[in-house]
Every structure is written in C-alpha cells, then in structure tokens.
Design a protein around this motif. Structure first.
Motif, short mmCIF file in Angstrom:
data_model
loop_
_atom_site.label_atom_id
_atom_site.label_comp_id
_atom_site.label_asym_id
_atom_site.label_seq_id
_atom_site.Cartn_x
_atom_site.Cartn_y
_atom_site.Cartn_z
N ILE A 104 35.68 32.23 38.74
CA ILE A 104 34.89 33.46 38.64
C ILE A 104 33.40 33.12 38.54
O ILE A 104 32.57 33.72 39.21
CB ILE A 104 35.36 34.31 37.44
N VAL A 135 39.35 37.45 40.74
CA VAL A 135 38.25 36.50 40.54
C VAL A 135 36.92 37.06 41.03
O VAL A 135 35.86 36.50 40.72
CB VAL A 135 38.53 35.12 41.18
N THR A 139 33.66 40.15 37.72
CA THR A 139 34.89 40.90 37.50
C THR A 139 34.67 41.80 36.29
O THR A 139 33.60 41.76 35.66
CB THR A 139 36.09 39.98 37.21
N GLN A 168 43.35 30.30 31.93
CA GLN A 168 42.23 31.24 31.80
C GLN A 168 40.91 30.52 32.04
O GLN A 168 40.01 31.05 32.70
CB GLN A 168 42.22 31.88 30.42
N TYR A 196 41.27 37.45 44.73
CA TYR A 196 42.11 37.15 43.57
C TYR A 196 42.92 35.88 43.77
O TYR A 196 43.09 35.39 44.89
CB TYR A 196 43.03 38.31 43.26
N PRO A 229 40.73 36.55 31.88
CA PRO A 229 41.55 36.52 33.10
C PRO A 229 42.98 36.96 32.76
O PRO A 229 43.55 36.52 31.76
CB PRO A 229 41.49 35.05 33.54
N ALA A 261 40.52 29.83 35.76
CA ALA A 261 40.17 31.08 36.45
C ALA A 261 38.72 31.46 36.15
O ALA A 261 37.99 31.89 37.06
CB ALA A 261 41.12 32.20 36.03
N LEU A 307 45.46 38.05 39.95
CA LEU A 307 44.50 37.70 38.91
C LEU A 307 43.12 37.71 39.58
O LEU A 307 42.78 36.81 40.34
CB LEU A 307 44.84 36.32 38.32
#
Length: 189
Positions: free
Chosen positions: A29, A133, A40, A22, A91, A45, A25, A131
C-alpha cells in the motif's frame, strides 16, 4: 454524518490476516502510495465480510457476533497474486474457498434476519473476497500504470484466521472495536 441517527456509529466486519501479512500488505500500500499517490481506507489490511453499516446498539451487535463466531471453524485463507476492479481498485487476490464463502454467506444471513443489517450492493453482486491495496486517488492513468506493475508481480500467503473482527469508525480512521474467536480450531471437512 448525513443520515446518521443519534447514537449510530459506522461499523464493518472483517477477517484480519496475521500481523506479518498485514505488514507485507501495508508495505505494498505504501509503495503504491509513494509511486502513484494512491491510498486505501484508513483501516488495518483486511478481508471485508460485511461492508460498512450504521448501528447504535453496540452490545447487541457484539452479542450476536460472539454467538455467530462460537459456531464457526477457523478459516484457512490463501492470498495469491493481484486483481483489480477496473478502473479504481487494486487488490491482493483472496481465493474464494468454500470455507470463506460459507462463513460470509452465513454472517450476511444472520445480520439480515436477526438485526436487519443489509448491504444493498451485496444483493446485486456476488461476494468477491479481496484485500485492497489501492482504492483512493486512483485515476484511470494511475490505475493502468499500477495494474501493469502488479498483475505480473508474485504474491503468495497462506494462513488461518481464528477470529472475526468488528471495526468502528472513530471519525478519522477504522479501529478494532472487538474480536470474536472462532470456537473450532480446525475447519469441518
């Protein structure tokens, strides 16, 4: 919120990676946000299994999810590289393993048959695990620029998800409402 009946709140159901993933990620982001002014949804995440829906009876929903999770095995997850839903979403690619596809299908069926929760979009398109981003403030120009940067960037994570997560929208951001551990430590072969 327009169309919300009294007592209804917005929820979604997801798989959350381990904290370290997380954080990685979130760094991606943040980098995209600083460079391209994208963002996002305000949520940890995650890999969405059931997109946002309205629901009032929280205890009923939680009981159904606890029962569902108690019959599931942990899910091995492999994130590899980046992908895009042009022209607005970037993503981290989630490989669609049989275990992941099976749990998502079973969850969708349970929610529909037992609670009447249906995602109309899921009826028209297949589940595409990812996932996110970047999905907000993404113009065609920023999409092209960011996608050129991301598509050749290396990214690789492997982990096991041990629980299902129910998130609730508090009016500003998505918060974890409850987590439901999977009963079986190792996936069935």
């Amino acid at each position: 919120m327009i169309g919300v009946e009294a007592g209804q709140k917005r929820f979604f159901i997801a798989l959350l990676p381990p904290v370290e993933v997380q954080q990685d990620a979130a760094t991606i982001i943040e980098e995209l946000g600083q460079r391209y002014r994208t963002s996002t949804a305000k949520a940890p995440p995650h890999i969405t299994l059931q997109p946002p829906f309205l629901w009032a009876e929280v205890s009923t929903l939680e009981n159904h999810l606890a029962t569902f999770a108690s019959h599931q095995s942990v899910i091995p997850i492999h994130l590899s590289g980046f992908g895009a839903f042009a022209p607005r979403v970037l993503y981290i690619n989630v490989l669609p393993t049989p275990a992941l596809l099976t749990v998502q299908t079973a969850l969708s069926r349970k929610l529909e048959t037992e609670l009447g929760i249906v995602d109309p979009m899921a009826k028209r398109r297949p589940f595409a695990p990812h996932l996110t981003v970047a999905s907000r403030n993404v113009t065609r120009q920023t999409f092209r620029q960011a996608w050129v940067e991301l598509r050749s960037r290396q990214a690789e994570w492997q982990f096991v998800v041990e629980r299902l997560t129910l998130l609730i929208h508090d009016g500003h951001r998505w918060q974890i409402q409850a987590e439901f551990p999977f009963a079986h430590r190792f996936p069935a072969l």
